[in-house]
Design a protein around this motif. Structure first.
Motif, PDB file in Angstrom:
ATOM      1  N   LEU A  54      82.818   7.148  17.970  1.00 27.71           N
ATOM      2  CA  LEU A  54      82.242   7.774  19.163  1.00 27.71           C
ATOM      3  C   LEU A  54      83.320   8.584  19.867  1.00 27.71           C
ATOM      4  CD1 LEU A  54      80.160   8.248  21.409  1.00 27.71           C
ATOM      5  CD2 LEU A  54      80.743   5.975  22.327  1.00 27.71           C
ATOM      6  N   LEU A  55      83.102   9.899  19.906  1.00 27.47           N
ATOM      7  CA  LEU A  55      83.990  10.782  20.660  1.00 27.47           C
ATOM      8  C   LEU A  55      83.338  11.036  22.019  1.00 27.47           C
ATOM      9  CD1 LEU A  55      86.478  12.680  20.692  1.00 27.47           C
ATOM     10  CD2 LEU A  55      84.995  14.463  19.773  1.00 27.47           C
ATOM     11  N   ALA A  56      84.019  10.665  23.092  1.00 26.22           N
ATOM     12  CA  ALA A  56      83.489  10.872  24.444  1.00 26.22           C
ATOM     13  C   ALA A  56      83.893  12.271  24.912  1.00 26.22           C
ATOM     14  CB  ALA A  56      84.041   9.812  25.389  1.00 26.22           C
ATOM     15  N   VAL A  57      82.921  13.145  25.083  1.00 27.65           N
ATOM     16  CA  VAL A  57      83.203  14.541  25.432  1.00 27.65           C
ATOM     17  C   VAL A  57      83.294  14.671  26.950  1.00 27.65           C
ATOM     18  CG1 VAL A  57      82.399  16.923  25.269  1.00 27.65           C
ATOM     19  CG2 VAL A  57      82.085  15.368  23.332  1.00 27.65           C
ATOM     20  N   SER A  58      84.528  14.843  27.423  1.00 23.67           N
ATOM     21  CA  SER A  58      84.810  14.753  28.858  1.00 23.67           C
ATOM     22  C   SER A  58      84.954  16.112  29.539  1.00 23.67           C
ATOM     23  CB  SER A  58      86.069  13.912  29.063  1.00 23.67           C
ATOM     24  OG  SER A  58      87.100  14.298  28.164  1.00 23.67           O
ATOM     25  N   LYS A  59      84.650  17.177  28.832  1.00 24.71           N
ATOM     26  CA  LYS A  59      84.788  18.520  29.426  1.00 24.71           C
ATOM     27  C   LYS A  59      84.056  18.595  30.763  1.00 24.71           C
ATOM     28  CE  LYS A  59      80.792  20.422  26.984  1.00 24.71           C
ATOM     29  NZ  LYS A  59      80.415  20.783  25.637  1.00 24.71           N
ATOM     30  N   THR A  60      84.685  19.257  31.706  1.00 24.39           N
ATOM     31  CA  THR A  60      84.207  19.474  33.084  1.00 24.39           C
ATOM     32  C   THR A  60      84.305  18.223  33.971  1.00 24.39           C
ATOM     33  OG1 THR A  60      81.811  18.973  33.006  1.00 24.39           O
ATOM     34  CG2 THR A  60      82.502  21.165  32.228  1.00 24.39           C
ATOM     35  N   PHE A  61      84.557  17.056  33.389  1.00 24.37           N
ATOM     36  CA  PHE A  61      84.688  15.847  34.213  1.00 24.37           C
ATOM     37  C   PHE A  61      86.167  15.582  34.513  1.00 24.37           C
ATOM     38  CE2 PHE A  61      80.525  15.529  32.348  1.00 24.37           C
ATOM     39  CZ  PHE A  61      79.764  15.163  33.447  1.00 24.37           C
ATOM     40  N   PRO A  62      86.445  14.992  35.665  1.00 23.84           N
ATOM     41  CA  PRO A  62      87.848  14.830  36.068  1.00 23.84           C
ATOM     42  C   PRO A  62      88.599  13.804  35.233  1.00 23.84           C
ATOM     43  CG  PRO A  62      86.390  13.768  37.665  1.00 23.84           C
ATOM     44  CD  PRO A  62      85.503  14.503  36.686  1.00 23.84           C
ATOM     45  N   ALA A  63      89.915  13.922  35.249  1.00 22.79           N
ATOM     46  CA  ALA A  63      90.777  12.982  34.527  1.00 22.79           C
ATOM     47  C   ALA A  63      90.511  11.545  34.979  1.00 22.79           C
ATOM     48  CB  ALA A  63      92.245  13.350  34.737  1.00 22.79           C
ATOM     49  N   SER A  64      90.095  11.386  36.236  1.00 15.90           N
ATOM     50  CA  SER A  64      89.828  10.020  36.722  1.00 15.90           C
ATOM     51  C   SER A  64      88.674   9.380  35.949  1.00 15.90           C
ATOM     52  CB  SER A  64      89.540  10.042  38.220  1.00 15.90           C
ATOM     53  OG  SER A  64      88.475  10.928  38.497  1.00 15.90           O
ATOM     54  N   ASP A  65      87.676  10.178  35.542  1.00 17.34           N
ATOM     55  CA  ASP A  65      86.579   9.631  34.725  1.00 17.34           C
ATOM     56  C   ASP A  65      87.082   9.232  33.336  1.00 17.34           C
ATOM     57  OD1 ASP A  65      84.864  10.098  36.808  1.00 17.34           O
ATOM     58  OD2 ASP A  65      83.644  11.603  35.796  1.00 17.34           O
ATOM     59  N   VAL A  66      87.962  10.073  32.781  1.00 18.46           N
ATOM     60  CA  VAL A  66      88.531   9.757  31.461  1.00 18.46           C
ATOM     61  C   VAL A  66      89.323   8.452  31.562  1.00 18.46           C
ATOM     62  CG1 VAL A  66      90.112  10.526  29.643  1.00 18.46           C
ATOM     63  CG2 VAL A  66      88.619  12.191  30.789  1.00 18.46           C
ATOM     64  N   ARG A  67      90.112   8.345  32.617  1.00 19.41           N
ATOM     65  CA  ARG A  67      90.916   7.130  32.794  1.00 19.41           C
ATOM     66  C   ARG A  67      90.022   5.894  32.927  1.00 19.41           C
ATOM     67  NH1 ARG A  67      96.123   6.208  33.953  1.00 19.41           N
ATOM     68  NH2 ARG A  67      96.569   8.367  34.505  1.00 19.41           N
ATOM     69  N   ALA A  68      88.947   6.037  33.683  1.00 18.73           N
ATOM     70  CA  ALA A  68      88.045   4.900  33.888  1.00 18.73           C
ATOM     71  C   ALA A  68      87.454   4.434  32.553  1.00 18.73           C
ATOM     72  CB  ALA A  68      86.935   5.280  34.869  1.00 18.73           C
ATOM     73  N   LEU A  69      87.056   5.399  31.719  1.00 19.43           N
ATOM     74  CA  LEU A  69      86.458   5.022  30.434  1.00 19.43           C
ATOM     75  C   LEU A  69      87.525   4.485  29.468  1.00 19.43           C
ATOM     76  CD1 LEU A  69      83.622   4.985  29.235  1.00 19.43           C
ATOM     77  CD2 LEU A  69      84.067   7.234  28.247  1.00 19.43           C
ATOM     78  N   TYR A  70      88.711   5.059  29.548  1.00 20.47           N
ATOM     79  CA  TYR A  70      89.845   4.558  28.751  1.00 20.47           C
ATOM     80  C   TYR A  70      90.108   3.089  29.098  1.00 20.47           C
ATOM     81  CZ  TYR A  70      94.717   4.081  27.169  1.00 20.47           C
ATOM     82  OH  TYR A  70      95.874   3.649  26.575  1.00 20.47           O
ATOM     83  N   GLU A  71      90.057   2.790  30.381  1.00 16.41           N
ATOM     84  CA  GLU A  71      90.323   1.398  30.800  1.00 16.41           C
ATOM     85  C   GLU A  71      89.238   0.441  30.322  1.00 16.41           C
ATOM     86  OE1 GLU A  71      91.272   1.859  34.963  1.00 16.41           O
ATOM     87  OE2 GLU A  71      93.314   2.525  34.469  1.00 16.41           O
ATOM     88  N   LEU A  72      88.037   0.967  30.073  1.00 18.99           N
ATOM     89  CA  LEU A  72      86.968   0.132  29.506  1.00 18.99           C
ATOM     90  C   LEU A  72      87.140  -0.049  27.995  1.00 18.99           C
ATOM     91  CD1 LEU A  72      83.913   1.640  31.434  1.00 18.99           C
ATOM     92  CD2 LEU A  72      84.952  -0.610  31.800  1.00 18.99           C
ATOM     93  N   GLY A  73      87.995   0.776  27.382  1.00 11.89           N
ATOM     94  CA  GLY A  73      88.257   0.604  25.952  1.00 11.89           C
ATOM     95  C   GLY A  73      88.008   1.824  25.086  1.00 11.89           C
ATOM     96  N   GLN A  74      87.431   2.886  25.633  1.00 13.52           N
ATOM     97  CA  GLN A  74      87.215   4.107  24.848  1.00 13.52           C
ATOM     98  C   GLN A  74      88.566   4.780  24.583  1.00 13.52           C
ATOM     99  OE1 GLN A  74      84.401   5.471  23.484  1.00 13.52           O
ATOM    100  NE2 GLN A  74      85.538   7.250  22.766  1.00 13.52           N
ATOM    101  N   ARG A  75      88.794   5.265  23.364  1.00 13.00           N
ATOM    102  CA  ARG A  75      90.084   5.872  23.054  1.00 13.00           C
ATOM    103  C   ARG A  75      90.011   7.360  22.714  1.00 13.00           C
ATOM    104  NH1 ARG A  75      91.523   2.693  25.703  1.00 13.00           N
ATOM    105  NH2 ARG A  75      92.970   0.948  25.417  1.00 13.00           N
ATOM    106  N   SER A  76      88.906   7.820  22.133  1.00  8.09           N
ATOM    107  CA  SER A  76      88.842   9.220  21.693  1.00  8.09           C
ATOM    108  C   SER A  76      88.042  10.064  22.680  1.00  8.09           C
ATOM    109  CB  SER A  76      88.189   9.305  20.313  1.00  8.09           C
ATOM    110  OG  SER A  76      89.005   8.653  19.364  1.00  8.09           O
ATOM    111  N   PHE A  77      88.644  11.177  23.107  1.00  8.91           N
ATOM    112  CA  PHE A  77      88.011  12.053  24.087  1.00  8.91           C
ATOM    113  C   PHE A  77      88.023  13.491  23.572  1.00  8.91           C
ATOM    114  CE2 PHE A  77      89.212   8.300  26.400  1.00  8.91           C
ATOM    115  CZ  PHE A  77      88.156   8.105  27.292  1.00  8.91           C
ATOM    116  N   GLY A  78      86.953  14.231  23.882  1.00  7.44           N
ATOM    117  CA  GLY A  78      86.830  15.614  23.416  1.00  7.44           C
ATOM    118  C   GLY A  78      86.831  16.596  24.572  1.00  7.44           C
TER     119      GLY A  78
END
Ligand SMILES: *Cc1c(COP(=O)(O)O)cnc(C)c1O
Length: 236
Positions: free
Chosen positions: A31-55
């Motif tokens: 699962l690649l989480a596509v974070s375009k247009t969303f802030p780094a804080s959202d990426v960090r929040a999902l990373y802390e839940l365990g998601q590792r790959s971001f697009g």
């Protein structure tokens, strides 16, 4: 409204159900989480839940988030947007993967610009599976030629193929286009390429992509919510 955690879990549930329906193992699907247009804080929040790959789709936005999240050392960045020559350096320096290589010239620039201290950049070739003139991607009958050119570039590691099918709800059409990408990959493997990635399927069609052999789904809005584009991003 669902929380980020609930939305992310919901997508994982959809992946699991789709795998069950076609007797695939959910462990085969990234699962690649596509974070375009969303802030780094959202990426960090999902990373802390365990998601590792971001697009990400825009080179400057990738670079900004790469800096803001430099402390997340095992975060994996995938560049999935159209790639112009003047943006290859940022991508070569910040990304772990690029899904949208469609020209030798762009590949050569990425190869030359990939920093020495980083491992080879993982690459997928974008294939135009719909045949629409407006669509990016190499034609299916040109894939082998491009793959051969990329195999000669030591700072790139060819991993597989990617597509963005036609924007349609017609599942028969979509399935045909996903099957075409799968056949292109099988053909490359027959020719001796060692590949493991079929990047296809997004929020609206991930089940169909799973039924047709995807190994990596790129999911944005079903995780992060609807996107609002700024004028600056539209102009990129
Ligand atoms: C934005 C984007 C996605 C995610 O799309 P959603 O419909 O929000 O899941 C996937 N792939 C590419 C290439 C994209 O540009």
């Amino acid at each position: 409204m669902a929380t980020l955690f609930e939305a992310w879990q919901g997508v994982q549930g959809r992946i699991a159900a789709a795998c069950t329906a076609c007797t695939r193992n959910a462990a085969e699907i990234s699962l690649l989480a596509v974070s375009k247009t969303f802030p780094a804080s959202d990426v960090r929040a999902l990373y802390e839940l365990g998601q590792r790959s971001f697009g990400e789709n825009y080179a400057q936005e990738l670079s900004d988030k790469h800096t803001q999240l430099a402390d997340c050392t095992d975060l994996i960045w995938h560049f999935i947007g159209p790639l112009q020559s003047n943006k290859t350096r940022i991508v070569a320096e910040c990304a772990d993967w690029v899904h949208t290589v469609e020209r030798v010239k762009i590949a050569e620039r990425l190869n030359a610009q990939r920093p020495e201290h980083l491992p080879p950049l993982n690459v997928c070739l974008q294939v135009n599976v719909s045949g629409e003139a407006s669509k990016s991607g190499v034609a299916p009958d040109q894939v082998i030629q491009l793959a051969q050119a990329i195999a000669a570039l030591p700072r790139l590691k060819l991993r597989g193929l990617m597509c963005i099918p036609e924007a349609t709800d017609d599942e028969v059409k979509l399935a045909k286009q996903f099957q075409l990408l799968k056949q292109c990959l099988a053909h490359l493997i027959e020719q001796g390429f060692e590949l493991d990635t079929l990047s296809m399927g997004m929020s609206s069609d991930l089940e169909l992509a799973i039924a047709n052999g995807t190994t990596l789904v790129r999911v944005g809005s079903a995780i992060f919510g609807a996107r609002q584009y700024s004028t600056q991003q539209e102009q990129q």
